[in-house]
Motif scaffolding. Structure first.
Motif, PDB file in Angstrom:
ATOM      1  N   LEU A  30       0.827  -1.209   0.000  1.00  0.00           N
ATOM      2  CA  LEU A  30       0.000   0.000   0.000  1.00  0.00           C
ATOM      3  C   LEU A  30       0.859   1.257   0.000  1.00  0.00           C
ATOM      4  O   LEU A  30       0.581   2.225  -0.715  1.00  0.00           O
ATOM      5  N   ASP A  34       1.019   4.002  -2.922  1.00  0.00           N
ATOM      6  CA  ASP A  34       0.788   5.432  -2.692  1.00  0.00           C
ATOM      7  C   ASP A  34       1.982   6.262  -3.130  1.00  0.00           C
ATOM      8  O   ASP A  34       1.833   7.360  -3.699  1.00  0.00           O
ATOM      9  N   GLU A  37       2.003   6.505  -6.877  1.00  0.00           N
ATOM     10  CA  GLU A  37       0.992   7.463  -7.316  1.00  0.00           C
ATOM     11  C   GLU A  37       1.457   8.900  -7.090  1.00  0.00           C
ATOM     12  O   GLU A  37       1.208   9.790  -7.916  1.00  0.00           O
ATOM     13  N   TYR A  38       2.145   9.098  -5.971  1.00  0.00           N
ATOM     14  CA  TYR A  38       2.688  10.430  -5.696  1.00  0.00           C
ATOM     15  C   TYR A  38       3.716  10.811  -6.760  1.00  0.00           C
ATOM     16  O   TYR A  38       3.715  11.938  -7.286  1.00  0.00           O
TER      17      TYR A  38
END
Length: 456
Positions: A30, A34, A37-38
């Motif tokens: 996870l 994340d 995606e950042y």
């Protein structure tokens, strides 16, 4: 089929460890997701800034200006992107390689050192470009190809971060996983070892080894279980000892009258003893002794079951106790012992009159037997908001301190001639009323037995 409690605990702890490690892996995925995606969002923002800068340059110069485009292209490279700028005729106006080559030698070296850019690999990475249209005022003015300079072999910060996180995860899985296995083994052993000892001790008691006990350590539910087991074992040992004494006592009590009766009957059969009234009275006396022993045992059984047949009612203690005093007065008088009653007229107790009478008669009989001539027995009673009490105090021989814990046990006796069931019956009857009986005694000075019963 797994029967060992230790194996079950071990599997349980291992399962918890595996769930924890799986949770760590899931959490890592996870976090990495994340983080990616950042990074993607940051990349998109930089690309849009490049697009806005190129479009702004076109507007500012009222067309494509090579010098301005060169500055835009080098700035894009510093942001981490190679670009190619196309006009409406789809011809390349400028690309990163051309812009870098146009720089001064000093600036070129600095830019290449900062960006780790290698112009020789442009053709090999042709398929990595992404095309974006360029607009100004809603009118298409060309297009822009963009690609990241993080090609194979680059040591970007995000790549380093991901590599380190993977290494840390692998080390954590092996280190924490191994430690979890070790703790699971140790704690499953520690949790089940006391239970194994309890099992062994219980089996020993089943085999008749009543002295078996378990060692107790710690202050948790397992230690409480060990304490309860040891207490139970101690009571069983006492009960077993009392049972053996009972067997010996009953055998002794029964043997004497039976021996006498057998001898007299054999004498009568052989003609050595005359069959007369005196002999028949002797046989009747021995028969009465046998009957008394049997009735005592039956009385104890009835006392144990008395809770099922209680008929409680309010009893005015003063008149009730004086009536019992009247029944015993002659026996006390004949022995030279004073029997007194102290009780208020307002004192009322809630109990079964017959059962309470049996309790007091047992206690008074014991007090009379323990008190010598010139002594005194006092019946004292009273009530408060929650309970009523009757206390019988004598000035007799008292009870040895070592005997006090056992006087209410079945068939325990501290004098010859009794079966040891009087106080056991008394205790059963009091507890049937949900009350309690207590004793205070001092050897050589007397005893006080106090019966307390709830007022409801």
């Amino acid at each position: 089929m797994i029967k060992s409690l230790w194996i079950k605990f071990l599997f349980l702890l291992l399962a918890v460890s595996l769930v924890s490690l799986s949770s760590a892996l899931s959490l890592r995925e996870l976090i990495i997701g994340d983080f990616q995606e950042y990074l993607d969002g940051e990349s998109e923002d930089r690309i849009y800034r490049i697009l806005a800068t190129v479009e702004g340059s076109y507007e500012e110069n009222a067309g494509w200006n090579e010098h301005a485009l060169q500055g835009n292209t080098v700035w894009a490279l510093l942001l981490g992107y190679e670009i190619r700028i196309f006009g409406l005729d789809e011809k390349v106006l400028l690309n990163t390689q051309t812009a870098v080559e146009a720089l001064s030698p000093l600036m070129k070296r600095r830019i290449l050192a900062i960006t780790n850019y290698s112009p020789e690999s442009v053709q090999a990475r042709e398929n990595l470009y992404i095309t974006y249209p360029l607009f100004l005022g809603g009118k298409n003015i060309g297009s822009l190809d963009v690609r990241s300079v993080a090609y194979q072999g680059d040591q970007k910060k995000e790549t380093i971060f991901l590599g380190r996180s993977n290494r840390f995860l692998i080390i954590s899985v092996f280190a924490l996983g191994g430690f979890s296995l070790f703790l699971s083994f140790v704690f499953s052993k520690r949790l089940t070892e006391p239970i194994k000892k309890l099992t062994v001790a219980a089996q020993s008691i089943r085999e008749g080894k009543m002295h078996s006990r378990v060692s107790i350590s710690g202050n948790d539910e397992i230690s409480d279980l060990g304490t309860a087991f040891n207490t139970m074992a101690a009571h069983l040992e006492i009960q077993e000892s009392l049972r053996r004494k009972l067997t010996a006592n009953i055998a002794h009590e029964l043997r004497t009258p039976l021996t006498v009766m057998q001898g007299e009957i054999e004498g009568m059969v052989d003609g050595l003893i005359n069959v007369d009234k005196e002999r028949l009275l002797s046989l009747n006396e021995e028969t009465s002794r046998l009957k008394k022993i049997i009735e005592g045992i039956e009385e104890l059984s009835r006392a144990e079951a008395s809770v099922l047949g209680l008929k409680k009612e309010k009893i005015a203690l003063k008149g009730y106790l004086h009536a019992i005093q009247g029944r015993f007065m002659k026996l006390f008088y004949d022995k030279g012992v004073t029997l007194d009653v102290e009780c208020d007229r307002s004192s009322i107790i809630y109990a079964d009159p017959d059962k309470l009478s049996q309790v007091l008669i047992n206690l008074l009989s014991n007090a009379l037997r323990a008190t010598g001539s010139g002594g005194r027995v006092l019946i004292r009673a009273g009530t408060n908001s929650s309970e009523g009490f009757v206390a019988i105090t004598d000035t007799g021989t008292g009870i040895k301190q070592e005997d006090v814990p056992f006087i209410f046990e079945r068939f325990y006796r501290d004098y010859e001639g009794g079966l040891g069931i009087g106080l056991a019956i008394t205790k059963e009857l009091v507890e049937a009323h949900e009350g309690k009986i207590e004793v205070e005694t001092e050897e050589g000075k007397g005893s006080t037995f106090t019966v307390s019963l709830p007022n409801s």
